[in-house]
Write an enzyme that holds these catalytic residues in place. Sequence first.
Site, PDB file in Angstrom:
ATOM      1  N   ASP A   1     -15.338 -37.754  10.488  1.00 16.02           N
ATOM      2  CA  ASP A   1     -15.430 -38.256   9.110  1.00 16.02           C
ATOM      3  C   ASP A   1     -14.418 -39.391   9.015  1.00 16.02           C
ATOM      4  O   ASP A   1     -13.207 -39.153   8.977  1.00 16.02           O
ATOM      5  CB  ASP A   1     -15.092 -37.117   8.130  1.00 16.02           C
ATOM      6  CG  ASP A   1     -14.994 -37.598   6.676  1.00 16.02           C
ATOM      7  OD1 ASP A   1     -15.222 -38.799   6.414  1.00 16.02           O
ATOM      8  OD2 ASP A   1     -14.674 -36.760   5.803  1.00 16.02           O
TER       9      ASP A   1
ATOM     10  N   GLU B   1     -22.886 -39.047   4.973  1.00 15.46           N
ATOM     11  CA  GLU B   1     -21.920 -38.013   4.591  1.00 15.46           C
ATOM     12  C   GLU B   1     -22.567 -36.857   3.821  1.00 15.46           C
ATOM     13  O   GLU B   1     -22.305 -35.688   4.130  1.00 15.46           O
ATOM     14  CB  GLU B   1     -20.771 -38.644   3.779  1.00 15.46           C
ATOM     15  CG  GLU B   1     -19.872 -39.494   4.674  1.00 15.46           C
ATOM     16  CD  GLU B   1     -18.985 -40.461   3.916  1.00 15.46           C
ATOM     17  OE1 GLU B   1     -18.896 -40.365   2.675  1.00 15.46           O
ATOM     18  OE2 GLU B   1     -18.378 -41.335   4.568  1.00 15.46           O
TER      19      GLU B   1
ATOM     20  N   LYS C   1     -12.048 -49.025   5.165  1.00 11.90           N
ATOM     21  CA  LYS C   1     -13.472 -48.703   5.086  1.00 11.90           C
ATOM     22  C   LYS C   1     -14.186 -49.543   4.020  1.00 11.90           C
ATOM     23  O   LYS C   1     -15.370 -49.840   4.134  1.00 11.90           O
ATOM     24  CB  LYS C   1     -13.625 -47.210   4.771  1.00 11.90           C
ATOM     25  CG  LYS C   1     -15.047 -46.686   4.818  1.00 11.90           C
ATOM     26  CD  LYS C   1     -15.046 -45.186   4.624  1.00 11.90           C
ATOM     27  CE  LYS C   1     -16.423 -44.588   4.590  1.00 11.90           C
ATOM     28  NZ  LYS C   1     -16.366 -43.113   4.462  1.00 11.90           N
TER      29      LYS C   1
ATOM     30  N   ASP D   1     -19.407 -36.384  -4.349  1.00  6.48           N
ATOM     31  CA  ASP D   1     -18.270 -36.677  -3.460  1.00  6.48           C
ATOM     32  C   ASP D   1     -17.216 -37.507  -4.187  1.00  6.48           C
ATOM     33  O   ASP D   1     -17.403 -38.696  -4.424  1.00  6.48           O
ATOM     34  CB  ASP D   1     -18.798 -37.418  -2.216  1.00  6.48           C
ATOM     35  CG  ASP D   1     -17.698 -37.689  -1.180  1.00  6.48           C
ATOM     36  OD1 ASP D   1     -16.501 -37.560  -1.519  1.00  6.48           O
ATOM     37  OD2 ASP D   1     -18.047 -38.026  -0.036  1.00  6.48           O
TER      38      ASP D   1
HETATM   39  P1  ADP Z   1     -11.765 -39.862   1.231  1.00  9.19           P
HETATM   40  O1  ADP Z   1     -13.088 -39.223   1.412  1.00  9.19           O
HETATM   41  O2  ADP Z   1     -11.758 -40.944   0.204  1.00  9.19           O
HETATM   42  O3  ADP Z   1     -11.139 -40.309   2.507  1.00  9.19           O
HETATM   43  P2  ADP Z   1     -10.560 -37.220   0.640  1.00  9.19           P
HETATM   44  O4  ADP Z   1     -11.812 -36.487   0.520  1.00  9.19           O
HETATM   45  O5  ADP Z   1      -9.663 -36.871   1.757  1.00  9.19           O
HETATM   46  O6  ADP Z   1     -10.762 -38.796   0.595  1.00  9.19           O
HETATM   47  O7  ADP Z   1      -9.781 -37.047  -0.749  1.00  9.19           O
HETATM   48  C1  ADP Z   1      -8.495 -37.499  -0.938  1.00  9.19           C
HETATM   49  C2  ADP Z   1      -8.109 -37.244  -2.384  1.00  9.19           C
HETATM   50  O8  ADP Z   1      -8.145 -35.838  -2.638  1.00  9.19           O
HETATM   51  C3  ADP Z   1      -6.695 -37.715  -2.700  1.00  9.19           C
HETATM   52  O9  ADP Z   1      -6.722 -38.417  -3.923  1.00  9.19           O
HETATM   53  C4  ADP Z   1      -5.951 -36.403  -2.869  1.00  9.19           C
HETATM   54  O10 ADP Z   1      -4.865 -36.515  -3.752  1.00  9.19           O
HETATM   55  C5  ADP Z   1      -7.023 -35.507  -3.421  1.00  9.19           C
HETATM   56  N1  ADP Z   1      -6.688 -34.071  -3.300  1.00  9.19           N
HETATM   57  C6  ADP Z   1      -6.366 -33.392  -2.189  1.00  9.19           C
HETATM   58  N2  ADP Z   1      -6.107 -32.105  -2.474  1.00  9.19           N
HETATM   59  C7  ADP Z   1      -6.274 -31.961  -3.820  1.00  9.19           C
HETATM   60  C8  ADP Z   1      -6.138 -30.866  -4.759  1.00  9.19           C
HETATM   61  N3  ADP Z   1      -5.771 -29.650  -4.355  1.00  9.19           N
HETATM   62  N4  ADP Z   1      -6.396 -31.103  -6.054  1.00  9.19           N
HETATM   63  C9  ADP Z   1      -6.757 -32.330  -6.469  1.00  9.19           C
HETATM   64  N5  ADP Z   1      -6.875 -33.387  -5.670  1.00  9.19           N
HETATM   65  C10 ADP Z   1      -6.654 -33.217  -4.347  1.00  9.19           C
HETATM   66 MG    MG Z   2     -14.825 -38.658   2.179  1.00  9.99          MG
END
Ligand code: ADP
Ligand code: MG
Length: 614
Positions: free
Chosen positions: A23, A184, A84, A208
């Site tokens: 991912d 995704e 990205k 998402d």
């Molecule tokens: P991406 O797909 O954009 O790379 P992610 O799916 O890894 O991102 O999501 C990252 C986001 O998720 C960040 O903004 C992070 O702060 C948030 N996040 C992670 N854990 C939690 C949680 N327990 N509660 C709320 N937000 C969260």
């Molecule tokens: Mg993602």
Amino acid sequence: MATVSINLATGSIQKEDIIVGIDLGTTNSLVAFINPEGNPQVINDTGKGVLVPSVIHLGNEVSVGNEAKSYLTTDPTNTIFSVKRLLGRAYKDIEYHKDFFSYKIIDDDLESLVKIKAGDSFYSPIDLSAMILKELKARAEHALKTPVNRAVITVPAYFNDSQRQATRDAGKLAGLDVLRIVNEPTAASLAYGIGLNPEEEKVIAVYDLGGGTFDVSILRIQNGIFEVLSTNGNTFLGGDDFDRAILNYWIEQNKLDISQLDGSTLQALRLKAEEAKIALTPQNIFNDRVGGIPCAIAKTVFQELILPKVEETILCCKNALKDAGLTVGDINEVIMVGGSTRTPLVKQKVAELFQRPVHDQINPDEVVALGAAIQADILSGNRKDILLLDVTPLSLGIETMGGLMDIIIPRNAKIPTKAGRQYTTSIDGQVNMKISVYQGERDLVKENRKLAEFDLKGIPAMPAGFPKVDINFLLNADGILTVQAIELRSGVKQQVEVKPTYGLTDEEVEQMLLDSIEHAKDDVSQRMVIEARREGEQMVYTVERFLEKNGSFLSQEEIQATRTYTSKLKESLNSGDKDMILKKIDEINEYTRPFAERLMDHAISHAMKGKAIE
Ligand code: ADP
Ligand code: MG
């Protein structure tokens, strides 16, 4: 010679190279694989955690992940995040958002794709994404103690061919053989086991919400095929907005003047805000300090602050449903993806909209990588194959006589797909045929985009119309087009492979579609003129050949009159007047019809004579 490798991490014998699922996220990236028990598992390289922040620091040495993240405040111009967003993009795509990036993005008119400048060096988003992928590959190899050379990489469903191809290229640059680019939402669905049974037919919504982007996809799963019915979202809405909302609240509460705060305090406050957001998932109150600044917030306040953003995502979901021509009642499953869906208010609002409990059992920030590992497993032949369906954004075709576009694969065709058509030569004894492949919606190829051109050589000399040339288009699941031409009588064959929209931006695709609508009327009339001209040319050719071969059957006056008709037709060919051309053709037809009959009679009597002699 067969090689047998033993995986030291698992103690099992590996028949083949492992295929991992990746991912490659805007905020975080990660790798997963199928463990010896046959279950997908995320890779946790000892001490480094599962999520690798998608951040690259270009210092004396290149660092990726958490280490690079610490340079965001100390060395912002050389610390690349959100790469990205730039993948497969042109400068004009991101121009509007250029303030978002703290590093330098180059507007190079000569290159359609953006570049990034750090220090004295230039990097493409492909180079930078490859750095993240290399780090993931190294972590997987370290954790699994085996070389990792093959991968499945996920991309958002809304990625166009150019963005997909750029992702594939980044993989290649990182030393990975990218077996497939997977959407995704499809991966997330597979992680939940939805779509693995070819019998099952479902419509699902995948919501998402990541760090900085939001998207929702509606998929139809049928016969093991995942078809994207619609996507919607906002590429500048995500968990970062929640952090910012908390930060602004504290600034207001404490009557702070941002201009008075130093960079590191501000960054510390930002990180504290993210910590608060995460803490407010299980807790009702958060209370801490940064230096002397009180950082407290209640869950109810937090929810009020983020409500408008959450509602915006709900509106996107409604639009996605509308675009898919569906209502809430048509959705069988709702899957939550992205770290930000951990926030209870988000789950609650999504469940309310779809009137059903959402799937949130799997870690939302791992679910895509886990699904990618399942797809990798399918590709390694361990599971029954499942097709992934996508659509091609623009029509694909070839140039036929007169510069007309002959569409072979229409726009919006589901891919993978193949289609073909038979063509022939227009001139006697023609031994070469030029095949020009175009993409676009206009009737004239010159208004479309040329993808490739090649010659089918070595067609045996035959009268015009005799060779049978099959032209086949094969568009695979990754959007790579293979064009094959084969002359059936002789078996001569040629083929080329092209990447349909490589380098085309969304806007260019859109512009091509808009142009085709705007010019539709002109195009139709132009096409009619060209077709009439083509018919006229064919007529001239046929009549001239007839006079050459069968002149002896005609009187001098007849020959003279035929020549006059032919030259009148020739004159009309460039007039651009379709009706005039067709009229001239009719006149010749009318005049020469008796000749054909005469010739036929002769041929018959000749044939009879032949018989008689025998
Ligand atoms: P991406 O797909 O954009 O790379 P992610 O799916 O890894 O991102 O999501 C990252 C986001 O998720 C960040 O903004 C992070 O702060 C948030 N996040 C992670 N854990 C939690 C949680 N327990 N509660 C709320 N937000 C969260
Ligand atoms: Mg993602």
